[in-house]
Scaffold this active site. Structure first.
Site, PDB file in Angstrom:
ATOM      1  N   TYR A 142     -48.483 -26.413 -54.870  1.00  0.00           N
ATOM      2  CA  TYR A 142     -49.418 -26.049 -53.432  1.00  0.00           C
ATOM      3  C   TYR A 142     -49.461 -26.070 -52.430  1.00  0.00           C
ATOM      4  O   TYR A 142     -49.953 -25.304 -51.083  1.00  0.00           O
ATOM      5  CB  TYR A 142     -51.048 -26.991 -54.449  1.00  0.00           C
ATOM      6  CG  TYR A 142     -51.883 -26.649 -55.979  1.00  0.00           C
ATOM      7  CD1 TYR A 142     -50.784 -26.015 -56.423  1.00  0.00           C
ATOM      8  CD2 TYR A 142     -52.603 -27.459 -56.174  1.00  0.00           C
ATOM      9  CE1 TYR A 142     -51.157 -25.331 -57.482  1.00  0.00           C
ATOM     10  CE2 TYR A 142     -52.810 -27.776 -57.743  1.00  0.00           C
ATOM     11  CZ  TYR A 142     -52.014 -26.591 -57.833  1.00  0.00           C
ATOM     12  OH  TYR A 142     -52.135 -26.564 -59.468  1.00  0.00           O
ATOM     13  N   LYS A 193     -42.042 -32.800 -65.541  1.00  0.00           N
ATOM     14  CA  LYS A 193     -40.865 -31.865 -66.365  1.00  0.00           C
ATOM     15  C   LYS A 193     -38.804 -32.167 -66.122  1.00  0.00           C
ATOM     16  O   LYS A 193     -38.182 -31.374 -65.716  1.00  0.00           O
ATOM     17  CB  LYS A 193     -41.582 -30.720 -66.339  1.00  0.00           C
ATOM     18  CG  LYS A 193     -42.751 -30.104 -66.719  1.00  0.00           C
ATOM     19  CD  LYS A 193     -42.048 -29.561 -68.432  1.00  0.00           C
ATOM     20  CE  LYS A 193     -41.427 -28.810 -68.466  1.00  0.00           C
ATOM     21  NZ  LYS A 193     -41.564 -27.876 -70.137  1.00  0.00           N
ATOM     22  N   ASP A 250     -53.388 -31.486 -62.464  1.00  0.00           N
ATOM     23  CA  ASP A 250     -54.336 -30.146 -62.157  1.00  0.00           C
ATOM     24  C   ASP A 250     -54.777 -29.962 -63.426  1.00  0.00           C
ATOM     25  O   ASP A 250     -56.247 -30.316 -64.295  1.00  0.00           O
ATOM     26  CB  ASP A 250     -54.222 -29.174 -61.301  1.00  0.00           C
ATOM     27  CG  ASP A 250     -55.612 -28.509 -60.659  1.00  0.00           C
ATOM     28  OD1 ASP A 250     -56.712 -28.636 -61.733  1.00  0.00           O
ATOM     29  OD2 ASP A 250     -54.976 -27.205 -60.043  1.00  0.00           O
ATOM     30  N   ASP A 254     -57.816 -31.713 -67.023  1.00  0.00           N
ATOM     31  CA  ASP A 254     -59.114 -30.600 -66.507  1.00  0.00           C
ATOM     32  C   ASP A 254     -58.885 -30.511 -68.350  1.00  0.00           C
ATOM     33  O   ASP A 254     -59.867 -31.257 -69.495  1.00  0.00           O
ATOM     34  CB  ASP A 254     -58.567 -29.290 -66.853  1.00  0.00           C
ATOM     35  CG  ASP A 254     -59.793 -29.293 -65.052  1.00  0.00           C
ATOM     36  OD1 ASP A 254     -59.757 -30.147 -64.728  1.00  0.00           O
ATOM     37  OD2 ASP A 254     -58.848 -27.834 -65.368  1.00  0.00           O
TER      38      ASP A 254
END
Ligand code: NAD
Length: 368
Positions: A142, A193, A250, A254
């Site tokens: 981000y 990952k 993020d 959620d």
């Protein structure tokens, strides 16, 4: 008697309504006399823009820097849809996170037994669930540069985001996760990952090294982020603390949040680095927004905001017993069948924002 300085930033929409219920709990603690909370108030978001043309002003930022904890409600609403980009309500939230250096975002996903039916998963999979997602909040894709869209002048464009992590950023978030795990179930899943991303390789290396050197008493598992998402909906109770980067955090937070039922139930904490006195800047806020569709109607669920205050008691004030008390009061009120509209179920009693706050205070009085 210990004294704590809190900055209260209700913000916009239901932010102002749910913060009233936190104010009442703070007064309740002050009246008991065991601890003292000094509160300052400020404007943030659209309310701040209306007052002085910016989503937060320097004087309020100064108060935030000095506070032991910032209690943040919610910002935004259609009224401010057309304000300049740099003054939009969310800019206040982003400035707080950036200027306070809040790199660690803590999002608990707790499934209260009374609400297990609200989850999209079967009761036995979620009842008693208690996961803490520790998300890196100030680095990663981000924020990494370059971040741009280039016109290739052949009818095509090229978009680039850069996933970038340095050792110190992984080191400090991993330490937060291991420290927290020691106070809970003593297990950390580190998620990245590394099979396809270099940042994942470094993440794995740094987390393993810190574990080996300083936290070998904590159980550590490495899990690829895609598998982590799958496991969260397959068998979520296998997790205690999950530490992960900004992007995966993020998404995974959620997913974990929705296991618990409703947006109106979800608290969060954002923590900065500890100073030489062991004090860290911190902000506590519900995960939900300003809910303009129900603002001003007394329908907002104050539990996410009140649970965020419980997190402040736990992490910024080291008042674990008091935090437990607030969480127990919430759990009992839910078991007694009280519900705001967002978590209403057949046969339960629907209450307003302030009635829910009163019920939680009544339970606190019984527990005290
Ligand atoms: P939202 O979270 O405000 O609302 C989504 C839905 O959930 C709405 O139907 C709302 O009524 C309901 N809801 C949310 N919190 C609730 C509560 N405590 N009790 C009962 N019902 C609740 O998200 P949105 O509608 O996408 O955004 C509304 C505004 O909030 C926008 O301006 C958005 O930018 C802003 N926003 C702010 C934050 C923040 O301040 N941290 C976060 C998300 C959205």
């Amino acid at each position: 008697m210990s004294t704590f300085d809190l900055l209260i930033l209700p913000g916009d929409g239901i932010g102002t309504e749910i913060m009233v219920e936190v104010d009442r709990i703070i007064s309740w603690f002050n009246d008991r006399g065991a601890h003292s909370f000094n509160t300052e108030r400020g404007l943030v978001g659209g309310a701040a823009y209306d007052a002085h043309g910016a989503a937060i002003d320097d004087a309020t930022m100064d108060l935030a820097q000095k506070a032991d904890a910032v209690m943040f409600g919610a910002v935004g609403g259609p009224k401010w849809d057309d304000v300049p980009y740099e003054s939009r309500p969310e800019a206040g939230l982003l400035r707080l996170r950036k200027d306070l250096g809040l790199f660690a975002n803590l999002r608990p996903a707790i499934c209260y037994p009374a609400l297990a039916e609200s989850s999209s998963l079967k009761r036995e999979l979620v009842e008693g669930l208690d996961i803490l997602i520790v998300r890196e909040l100030t680095g990663g894709v981000y924020f990494g540069e370059p971040k741009e869209i280039t016109d290739l002048e052949n009818g095509q464009k090229r978009a680039v985001d850069t996933q970038l992590y340095e050792t110190y950023e992984i080191d400090r978030i991993a330490r937060v996760a291991f420290d927290l795990a020691r106070k809970r179930g003593n297990m950390v899943h580190s998620s990245e990952k590394r099979n396809v991303m270099k940042t994942g390789v470094l993440w794995h290396e740094v987390v393993s090294k810190i574990h080996q050197e300083d936290f070998s008493d904590v159980k550590l598992e490495h899990i690829l982020a895609d598998n982590c998402a799958m496991q969260l909906v397959r068998a979520p109770k296998q997790f205690d603390v999950i530490v992960t980067d900004n992007l995966f955090g993020d998404i995974l937070s959620d997913v974990a949040a929705m296991l618990t039922g409703s947006l109106g139930m979800l608290p969060s904490a954002s923590l900065g680095a500890e100073d030489e006195n062991g004090r860290a800047k911190a902000m506590y806020e519900p995960v939900h927004g300003s809910a303009p569709d129900i603002a001003g109607e007394g329908k907002a669920n104050p539990i996410a905001m009140i649970s965020s205050f419980a997190m402040a008691l736990r992490y910024s004030c080291s008042l674990a017993d008091e935090a437990d008390m607030v969480e127990k009061a919430i759990s009992t009120v839910l078991s007694n069948g009280l519900r705001t509209g967002d978590i209403m179920q057949p046969g339960k009693q629907q209450v307003t924002t302030s009635e829910m706050g009163t019920a939680i205070l009544d339970e606190l009085n019984k527990l005290a």
